[in-house]
Design a protein around this motif. Structure first.
Motif, short mmCIF file in Angstrom:
data_model
loop_
_atom_site.label_atom_id
_atom_site.label_comp_id
_atom_site.label_asym_id
_atom_site.label_seq_id
_atom_site.Cartn_x
_atom_site.Cartn_y
_atom_site.Cartn_z
N LYS A 90 -15.30 -9.32 -52.97
CA LYS A 90 -16.72 -9.00 -52.90
C LYS A 90 -16.99 -7.91 -51.88
N ASP A 91 -16.26 -7.93 -50.77
CA ASP A 91 -16.46 -6.94 -49.71
C ASP A 91 -15.68 -5.65 -49.94
N LYS A 92 -14.99 -5.55 -51.11
CA LYS A 92 -14.24 -4.35 -51.48
C LYS A 92 -13.15 -4.01 -50.47
N ALA A 93 -12.50 -5.07 -49.97
CA ALA A 93 -11.39 -4.88 -49.04
C ALA A 93 -10.07 -4.80 -49.83
N LYS A 94 -9.12 -4.05 -49.29
CA LYS A 94 -7.82 -3.91 -49.93
C LYS A 94 -6.82 -4.87 -49.30
N LEU A 95 -5.96 -5.44 -50.13
CA LEU A 95 -4.91 -6.33 -49.66
C LEU A 95 -3.56 -5.65 -49.88
N VAL A 96 -2.81 -5.47 -48.81
CA VAL A 96 -1.53 -4.75 -48.86
C VAL A 96 -0.43 -5.65 -48.32
N SER A 97 0.67 -5.73 -49.06
CA SER A 97 1.80 -6.54 -48.62
C SER A 97 2.52 -5.86 -47.46
N GLY A 98 2.88 -6.66 -46.46
CA GLY A 98 3.64 -6.14 -45.32
C GLY A 98 5.05 -6.67 -45.28
N GLY A 99 5.46 -7.35 -46.38
CA GLY A 99 6.83 -7.87 -46.43
C GLY A 99 7.01 -9.06 -45.51
N ARG A 100 8.19 -9.14 -44.91
CA ARG A 100 8.55 -10.24 -44.02
C ARG A 100 8.68 -9.76 -42.58
N ALA A 101 8.38 -10.67 -41.64
CA ALA A 101 8.54 -10.39 -40.22
C ALA A 101 8.95 -11.68 -39.53
N VAL A 102 9.21 -11.59 -38.24
CA VAL A 102 9.56 -12.77 -37.46
C VAL A 102 8.50 -12.96 -36.37
N VAL A 103 7.89 -14.14 -36.32
CA VAL A 103 6.88 -14.46 -35.31
C VAL A 103 7.34 -15.69 -34.54
N ASN A 104 7.55 -15.50 -33.25
CA ASN A 104 8.00 -16.60 -32.39
C ASN A 104 9.26 -17.27 -32.95
N GLY A 105 10.18 -16.43 -33.44
CA GLY A 105 11.47 -16.91 -33.91
C GLY A 105 11.49 -17.47 -35.31
N LYS A 106 10.36 -17.42 -36.04
CA LYS A 106 10.30 -17.96 -37.39
C LYS A 106 9.88 -16.89 -38.38
N VAL B 251 0.44 -9.87 -44.60
CA VAL B 251 -0.56 -9.26 -45.48
C VAL B 251 -1.53 -8.48 -44.60
N THR B 252 -1.80 -7.22 -44.98
CA THR B 252 -2.77 -6.40 -44.26
C THR B 252 -4.06 -6.32 -45.07
N ILE B 253 -5.16 -6.66 -44.42
CA ILE B 253 -6.49 -6.59 -45.04
C ILE B 253 -7.19 -5.35 -44.50
N ILE B 254 -7.51 -4.41 -45.39
CA ILE B 254 -8.18 -3.17 -44.99
C ILE B 254 -9.63 -3.26 -45.46
N THR B 255 -10.56 -3.31 -44.51
CA THR B 255 -11.97 -3.47 -44.86
C THR B 255 -12.51 -2.20 -45.50
N ALA B 256 -13.72 -2.30 -46.06
CA ALA B 256 -14.36 -1.15 -46.70
C ALA B 256 -14.59 -0.02 -45.71
N LYS B 257 -14.66 -0.34 -44.40
CA LYS B 257 -14.86 0.69 -43.37
C LYS B 257 -13.55 1.14 -42.73
N GLY B 258 -12.42 0.72 -43.34
CA GLY B 258 -11.13 1.22 -42.88
C GLY B 258 -10.50 0.47 -41.73
N ILE B 259 -11.01 -0.70 -41.37
CA ILE B 259 -10.41 -1.49 -40.30
C ILE B 259 -9.27 -2.34 -40.88
N ALA B 260 -8.07 -2.18 -40.32
CA ALA B 260 -6.89 -2.89 -40.81
C ALA B 260 -6.64 -4.15 -39.97
N ILE B 261 -6.63 -5.30 -40.66
CA ILE B 261 -6.34 -6.58 -40.01
C ILE B 261 -5.04 -7.11 -40.60
N LYS B 262 -4.01 -7.21 -39.76
CA LYS B 262 -2.70 -7.67 -40.22
C LYS B 262 -2.56 -9.16 -39.92
N VAL B 263 -2.25 -9.95 -40.96
CA VAL B 263 -2.16 -11.40 -40.81
C VAL B 263 -0.75 -11.87 -41.16
#
Length: 272
Positions: free
Chosen positions: A131-147, A152-164
């Protein structure tokens, strides 16, 4: 024959890793929604209030912590460190911040856009991405705290990238990264517990302004009635708003005085 078995084993391991890393963003997010309690349960959350304590990792100084959110994009975060108070808020139209040293400030430009993106994400996660016209981009695999974690990167309609980052086993969010005034604000989540059908993190670590903070949540309230004023610009002095009519008359009188000064002002310029 033994070498062939080793080769095949390594080949299958590589293929498995590549396939795991190649999961689509929609699949990763659906797994996360299920792990957090289900999409319906998450969408039904209109307000949330989390309280506890905060501690600065560098020197151990701490105090109280409070975070409040209300759909669709209202947010208030307040804490104190041994008496030094800091607070951030979004009233849905603009953002603001205040602390014991600099007082109250309005967020403008990139700082405002970034905080508005944070407020929307803290309220709705990725549930309103389409609904907010955000883009979802795969970031593959990573390691966080040993696991291992899916990214997934969420890019908002105003170009703000939130990596989760999502735990590859449980599907729960374990980290998010977003821009914060020229730096990257990193927030880690752990110790998930069930609160009214949704999984909520009770251990949070975040970086802000070059410092790292540990937050221990002691209580989470969901759908507690929220006063809109809790997200608006705070009244520092407690004084009532000025009389608008009198203010406009004073402004007009000042403009008249400026016009008179311009009419009487002159100078001589000599060019060689």
């Amino acid at each position: 024959y033994r070498k062939m078995k080793i080769f095949l084993a390594l080949s299958f391991a590589v293929l498995f890793t590549l396939n795991a890393a190649a999961q689509s963003p929609s699949k990763v997010l659906k797994q996360a929604e299920k792990a957090l309690g289900g999409r319906n349960a998450l969408v039904s959350v209109r307000t949330q209030k989390s309280s506890g304590t905060i501690r600065r990792v560098s020197d151990g100084v701490g105090g109280k912590y409070l975070s409040q959110s209300s759909q669709p994009n209202l947010l208030n975060i307040a804490y104190d460190l041994d008496g030094f108070e800091a607070e951030y808020g979004s009233n849905g139209r603009s953002g603001w911040m205040r602390n014991s040293r600099d007082g109250l400030q309005t967020l403008t430009g990139d700082a405002s856009i970034e905080f508005q993106a944070m407020a929307a994400f803290r309220n709705g996660l990725w549930l309103n991405a389409k609904k907010d016209k955000a883009k979802l981009v795969s970031g593959g695999r990573a390691v966080v705290n040993g696991k291992p974690a899916d990214v997934v990167t969420i890019i908002t309609a105003k170009g703000i990238a939130i990596k989760v980052y999502f735990d590859a086993v449980t599907g729960l969010p374990v980290r998010d990264e977003m821009p914060d005034g020229g730096r990257t604000r990193i927030t880690d989540y752990a110790d998930y517990r069930n609160v009214r059908g949704t999984m909520q993190p009770f251990a949070i670590r975040f970086t802000a302004g070059g410092e790292t903070f540990d937050v221990a949540i002691s209580n989470v309230e969901i759908d507690r009635p929220a006063d809109r004023a809790e997200f608006d610009f705070p009244s520092v002095s407690g004084e009532p708003l000025p009389d608008i009519k009198a203010l406009l008359e004073e402004l007009r009188a000042n403009e008249d005085r400026v016009e008179e000064l311009l009419d009487s002002y002159s100078y001589t310029q000599k060019s060689i």
